[in-house]
Motif scaffolding. Sequence first.
Motif, short mmCIF file in Angstrom:
data_model
loop_
_atom_site.label_atom_id
_atom_site.label_comp_id
_atom_site.label_asym_id
_atom_site.label_seq_id
_atom_site.Cartn_x
_atom_site.Cartn_y
_atom_site.Cartn_z
N GLY A 121 -0.62 -2.89 2.63
CA GLY A 121 -1.68 -3.39 2.93
C GLY A 121 -2.03 -3.46 4.40
O GLY A 121 -3.19 -4.37 4.29
N ALA A 122 -1.68 -3.01 5.23
CA ALA A 122 -2.46 -3.16 6.93
C ALA A 122 -2.80 -2.10 7.19
O ALA A 122 -2.64 -0.84 7.10
N VAL A 123 -4.07 -2.30 8.25
CA VAL A 123 -4.58 -1.04 8.49
C VAL A 123 -3.87 -0.68 9.50
O VAL A 123 -3.68 -1.67 10.55
N THR A 124 -3.73 0.52 9.81
CA THR A 124 -2.71 1.21 10.65
C THR A 124 -3.30 2.14 11.89
O THR A 124 -3.24 2.57 13.15
N ASP A 125 -4.44 2.56 11.45
CA ASP A 125 -5.60 2.94 12.04
C ASP A 125 -7.17 3.95 11.61
O ASP A 125 -7.25 3.14 10.48
N ALA A 126 -7.77 3.84 12.69
CA ALA A 126 -9.64 3.68 12.07
C ALA A 126 -10.43 4.72 12.67
O ALA A 126 -9.44 4.56 13.98
N TRP A 127 -10.87 5.39 11.94
CA TRP A 127 -12.08 6.41 12.96
C TRP A 127 -13.13 6.42 12.75
O TRP A 127 -14.16 5.47 11.20
N SER A 128 -14.53 6.18 13.59
CA SER A 128 -15.80 6.21 12.92
C SER A 128 -16.87 7.69 13.62
O SER A 128 -15.85 7.94 14.04
N SER A 129 -17.43 8.21 12.52
CA SER A 129 -18.05 9.31 12.97
C SER A 129 -19.31 8.39 13.18
O SER A 129 -19.55 8.46 11.46
N SER A 130 -20.38 9.38 13.78
CA SER A 130 -21.90 9.28 13.72
C SER A 130 -22.49 10.37 14.16
O SER A 130 -22.07 11.32 14.78
N THR A 131 -24.05 10.12 13.23
CA THR A 131 -24.77 12.07 13.40
C THR A 131 -25.73 11.75 15.08
O THR A 131 -26.58 12.26 14.61
N MET A 132 -26.04 10.11 14.83
CA MET A 132 -26.51 10.06 16.12
C MET A 132 -25.71 8.78 16.80
O MET A 132 -25.76 8.18 17.42
N PHE A 133 -25.92 9.44 18.50
CA PHE A 133 -25.96 8.69 20.18
C PHE A 133 -26.92 7.63 20.69
O PHE A 133 -27.94 8.77 20.86
N ARG A 134 -26.90 6.53 20.38
CA ARG A 134 -27.70 5.96 21.31
C ARG A 134 -27.84 5.78 22.21
O ARG A 134 -28.38 5.04 23.24
N GLY A 135 -26.57 5.55 22.75
CA GLY A 135 -26.18 5.08 23.89
C GLY A 135 -25.87 3.71 24.35
O GLY A 135 -25.25 2.78 25.01
N ILE A 136 -25.77 2.45 23.10
CA ILE A 136 -26.05 1.11 22.74
C ILE A 136 -24.11 0.65 23.71
O ILE A 136 -24.23 -0.12 24.18
N GLU A 137 -23.30 1.43 23.23
CA GLU A 137 -21.58 1.45 23.08
C GLU A 137 -21.66 1.26 24.86
O GLU A 137 -21.41 0.21 25.59
N LEU A 138 -22.37 2.46 25.50
CA LEU A 138 -21.78 2.35 26.37
C LEU A 138 -23.15 1.15 28.35
O LEU A 138 -23.06 1.04 28.89
N ILE A 139 -23.89 0.81 26.60
CA ILE A 139 -25.35 -0.66 27.77
C ILE A 139 -23.70 -1.41 27.41
O ILE A 139 -23.47 -2.68 28.78
N LEU A 140 -23.07 -1.54 26.94
CA LEU A 140 -22.16 -2.78 26.30
C LEU A 140 -20.87 -3.14 26.86
O LEU A 140 -20.64 -3.39 26.95
N LYS A 141 -20.42 -1.60 27.54
CA LYS A 141 -19.78 -1.50 28.22
C LYS A 141 -19.20 -2.39 29.20
O LYS A 141 -20.30 -1.83 30.09
N GLY A 142 -18.01 -2.99 29.46
CA GLY A 142 -17.56 -3.61 30.43
C GLY A 142 -18.39 -5.18 30.02
O GLY A 142 -18.33 -6.81 31.42
N ARG A 143 -18.86 -5.42 28.95
CA ARG A 143 -19.74 -6.78 28.93
C ARG A 143 -19.25 -7.86 28.22
O ARG A 143 -18.06 -7.12 27.77
#
Length: 59
Positions: A25-47
């Motif tokens: 009943g508990a999430v032990t691991d999770a993955w996400s995959s996408s076909t489009m990279f927009r770089g939003i994660e890089l902009i938000l990194k460290g913020r």
Amino acid sequence: MAKIAIDPITRIEGHLRIEVQVDGGAVTDAWSSSTMFRGIELILKGRDPREAWALTQRI
């Protein structure tokens, strides 16, 4: 141990797939995959996460 896949996730730009591994009943691991990279994660990194709404609504 069960593995759940949610594919596709709609209401976003591009396609997104989420896979979750559940054990007792508990999430032990999770993955996400996408076909489009927009770089939003890089902009938000460290913020501060609370800044994400202001930056991403403009992208």
